[in-house]
Design an enzyme around this catalytic site. Structure first.
Site: not given
Ligand SMILES: Cc1ncc(COP(=O)(O)O)c(C=O)c1O
Ligand SMILES: Cc1ncc(COP(=O)(O)O)c(C=O)c1O
Lengths: 130, 415, 415, 130
Positions: C130, C207, C210, C233, C373
């Site tokens: 991401h 990370d 998910q 989430k 993203c």
């Molecule tokens: C795999 C992954 N990493 C990071 C993020 C970023 O999360 P957040 O927007 O809550 O900071 C997301 C969600 O959008 C994600 O799906």
């Protein structure tokens, strides 16, 4: 906001499936490109202005949703042959009127991307995409 | 600011909006005098948050479906309300952060550490700043070799403005100052400070954490370049803050957090930023927080910030007078309520501030004690700690009287 | 992880806990298939937030009075719940941030940019990350001269593990990878990745944005050095995130945000940090958010994360089978549900993903469309965008059927 | 938690107003200092261990609230003359028992600060202050 299948009227789908003025333009005098950072829709415009300050030719390239690409196609038909000063005066309302469909805020950005690129090509700063 | 004519808000009506103020503490009425730490929340704000989660919770900006349209509209609507609240020229001059602290760090990193500041450039702060307006600038010193200078505080709690003039040089790049001190209550002459900063080509960063909740702010009149504040101190939710920045400065500032939302394009090893203010809002933002803050701003705007200020001046004047009559009790900061906000730090001979707070707690009165995240200021006044009472729209003279009665109890215990 | 025996959660009972799921969209039942962007919230979480503001709202840690004791107890209680949820050794290994994005930036700045990484040190990421796990590392490259390398993704949506071995050198200092992809659903072999990283002396940053909402996580078993996720989430409020870090690594990491709460002492120009994890929590935290996340964790724990995972495997398998039977529809990522989570990206011939999402919206179905993203991944698969449906505990086979019916409508429009 | 004026019993106020063993200690063999980051309470301990591993002398300096300073004063009276091994074994319960007052979580940190400093002086790592 009344969202429904109206967004995908015959005319929109027709411009989407059979885009007018799509492709490169040899001898273009003005070019611009922009993309919608939120969704990646992309439009490139090539404009050829003739000696009497008219848009003699215009072509677009791009990828994206039906709304952004149909609106780019329709915009080219609109401005082809137009005096430069008229094109510069073109506002969002004129473009939206020609599209003639109900649009939510997010999809509005798709619909106005090509107008935004036109303004860039003409060296105007106005941000119409929001 | 001239003192408005005697204005007292309709406190019983306001109190009725705040569920927590119906609560008792060990059978005593809750007297909440710690709004400078965090304010209480009206049911309008609490309900707005629940309503978001119960009716239209969705991530903002990229969703095509109806829920996402609604959440985006409300989130951006909150930005517009906040822009209007502080007289910003445009909502694009408002970035949402999680707190004043993040806002100030954003400027320190984005304009300082990762930005324009070079070795030997000078940053002028003041001795009365909150730690959140000290520590971020240490980073710029440590990583870029910037030189930090501080305007001292006079015994009466105001800044030594003559010294400020002396500190400014053509190497001064940033001046940073709080609009209102969280210990002394002092309202600093930020308009004048910004003017002189601009004269030497520096920008002026304003910590408005204690000002935005309590008085009208006009960023254009102040000519502030950046201005930071927190939602939780102004009736809003926790976890939401604001950074105002002049458009051209926002554009010249690097982002602090990299991630989703803040980019236009990402490739392996490189990226292009999104437009301001989005480039400062990496990651999913505190959507419920922003919407709740928008409703808090509505609430304050309805009362009117002039009226809020006037109300607090009345109580503060009353409390200061009462406290002045108590032997063995000292208060700090300007005596003139035109020059100060409703933050009243005090000490009692023979009783440590923690013990003051503990004994007041027995009486149902909430005050803060300690260094108030302002150790350099405490050192300046040679105080290990103070107790601090702070007033807001839901306080009245009865609360000030309760404080005075509580202080007398403290004195009995430590007699 | 072996596929649990057919487990389906009691979805009607769960749905009853989510007020938003009682809502209709233009007279159609709301079919929410965008939990990978943000999940919906059960009333338990919504009420916990209101309850905090209505009964014991106060700033944490420094208050001596009763309200402050209560808020601090609940805030720290949430930290303990989260530590237990991911099998951390101690709550001191849990720092609250505002999001996964802030958590990952904290590591990139605190361990990278301001910390241990030197010019020429190598950071290994993957092509499927991401943006929030890309952009922070760009900062380390740009400011410290670190070298970024990327593990590629195979056509089947899994990582090219042989290539990973080749990328590791004795200059590798950080390996960073998502436990679960937000586009492909791929569950990466993080335990194996961390092991190999440790063999060359690198740390492994995970990370889990998910993963944490959807499957059991054991940080000790994974031997992850840092692990990040977001509350919003996983049934929790917006504006709250978590960074797990091994105690000794937390201690070796510089803070990102300077300010109140995170210091032990502040002087003009210098400061000493507070203990971990507090040194990472500069400024007033999202207290309501942390408490709400604690309640979300309670909710998930009560269901059981094995059961959550099993439920989602069932729906995902069902949906993948149905979609495979539709002509002109492609899905991405592993076909085997043991190797993937309930995130299903798909495209339809002749229909752009935005148009898919718009038309599904007319049917009351919420899916996401775009680059999610993850532009580098989209480029790898040569896709401008996909549509994405994602499942959670409140979804059932009816929702999968609604998706399939919706896709047929899209095909009709673009026939 | 029953918070009341009990916290400020005679004995606590007496130790606060008339601290025992307060001051410097010439020839101290072990010294330590710590402060409570949340409130700034500060305790310094000076310990002199004799040939038979006993705490022959102990003095404290400090500033802070009645609870932290009274507890430091009481701790010095407790450990003076104590074999080192006993002092090392001293736990929070023993200290809290001697204080004998109801304490909330925040004030607990005040009460245990001096024990924490003792542990530091004796070279132990145990974190008793939380
Ligand atoms: C795999 C992954 N990493 C990071 C993020 C970023 O999360 P957040 O927007 O809550 O900071 C997301 C969600 O959008 C994600 O799906
Ligand atoms: C003057 C001042 N600046 C900054 C802050 C920091 O605010 P926050 O903790 O919301 O980041 C505060 C409040 O504690 C404050 O009073």
């Amino acid at each position: 906001m009344s969202i429904s299948y109206d967004m995908y009227q015959e005319q929109i789908l027709d411009h989407y499936k059979h885009p007018r003025n799509k492709g490169l333009l040899a001898g273009a005098t003005k070019n611009a490109r922009d993309s919608n950072p939120l969704c990646g829709d992309e439009v490139v415009l090539h404009v050829k202005v003739d000696g009497s300050d008219r848009i003699a030719e215009v072509k677009f390239e791009g990828q994206g949703c039906a709304i952004s690409q149909a609106s780019a196609s329709m915009l080219t038909t609109m401005v082809k042959g137009m005096p430069l000063s008229d094109a510069e005066g073109l506002g969002r309302d004129a473009v939206l009127k020609q599209l003639g469909i109900p649009l939510s805020a997010v999809r509005l950005k798709c619909a106005l991307l090509s107008l935004h690129v036109l303004k860039l090509a003409l060296g105007q700063k106005a941000d119409v995409a929001t | 600011m001239a003192k408005p004519a005697k204005v007292m808000l309709n406190v019983p009506a306001i109190k009725a909006d705040f569920p927590i103020l119906q609560r008792t503490i060990r059978d005593k009425r809750l007297v909440y005098l710690d709004s400078a730490a965090t304010s209480q929340k009206p049911k309008q704000v609490i309900d707005a948050t629940s309503d978001f989660y119960s009716r239209y919770n969705a991530n903002v900006h990229r969703a095509i479906y109806e829920l996402g349209e609604e959440s985006t509209r409300e989130y951006e609507g909150a930005r517009e309300k906040i822009a209007a609240f502080i007289q910003a020229k445009s909502p694009t001059e408002i970035a949402f952060t999680k707190s004043t602290t993040e806002s100030l760090n954003l400027v320190a990193y984005g304009y300082g550490l990762k930005g324009k500041i070079q070795k030997g450039d000078e940053i002028v702060g003041t001795v009365m700043e909150h730690h959140s307006n000290h520590v971020p600038w240490h980073f710029v010193k440590d990583h870029k070799g910037a030189v930090l200078k501080y305007v001292d505080v006079k015994d009466d709690g105001t800044l030594r403005m003559e010294q400020y003039d002396d500190l400014l040089t053509d190497r001064t790049k940033i001046v940073t100052v709080s609009l209102c001190s969280n210990v002394l209550g002092t309202i600093n002459p930020v308009k004048e400070i910004a003017k002189r900063a601009h004269e030497v080509g520096a920008i002026c960063v304003v910590d408005a954490a204690q000002a935005a909740p309590h008085m009208p702010i006009d960023v254009q009149d102040l000519d502030a370049d950046f201005l930071a504040f927190s939602g939780h101190k102004m009736l809003g939710p926790t976890g939401i803050g604001v950074l105002y920045g002049k458009q051209e400065l926002f554009e010249a500032t690097e982002p602090l957090l990299g991630g989703g939302e803040m980019i236009r394009e990402v490739h392996l090893g490189s990226a292009k930023w999104n437009d301001v203010p989005y480039k400062f809002e990496g990651g999913t933002p505190n959507i419920a927080g922003a919407i709740g803050l928008g409703v808090a701003v509505d609430y304050l705007t309805k009362i009117g910030m002039e009226a809020v200020r006037g109300h607090e001046m009345e109580i503060t004047e009353y409390a200061l007078e009462k406290l002045a009559r108590l032997k063995g009790v000292q208060t700090y900061g300007p005596k003139d309520v035109k020059k100060r906000a409703g933050v009243v730090s005090f000490t009692i001979d023979g009783a440590h501030p923690h013990d003051i707070a503990s004994i007041l707690d027995v009486e149902g009165i909430c005050v803060r004690s300690g260094h108030h995240c302002a150790q350099p200021l405490m050192e300046r006044f040679n105080l290990p700690a103070t107790a601090r009472a702070s007033f807001y729209i839901y306080n009245d003279m009865d609360d000030a009287d309760a404080l005075v009665a509580g202080i007398k109890k403290v004195q009995e215990v430590f007699a």
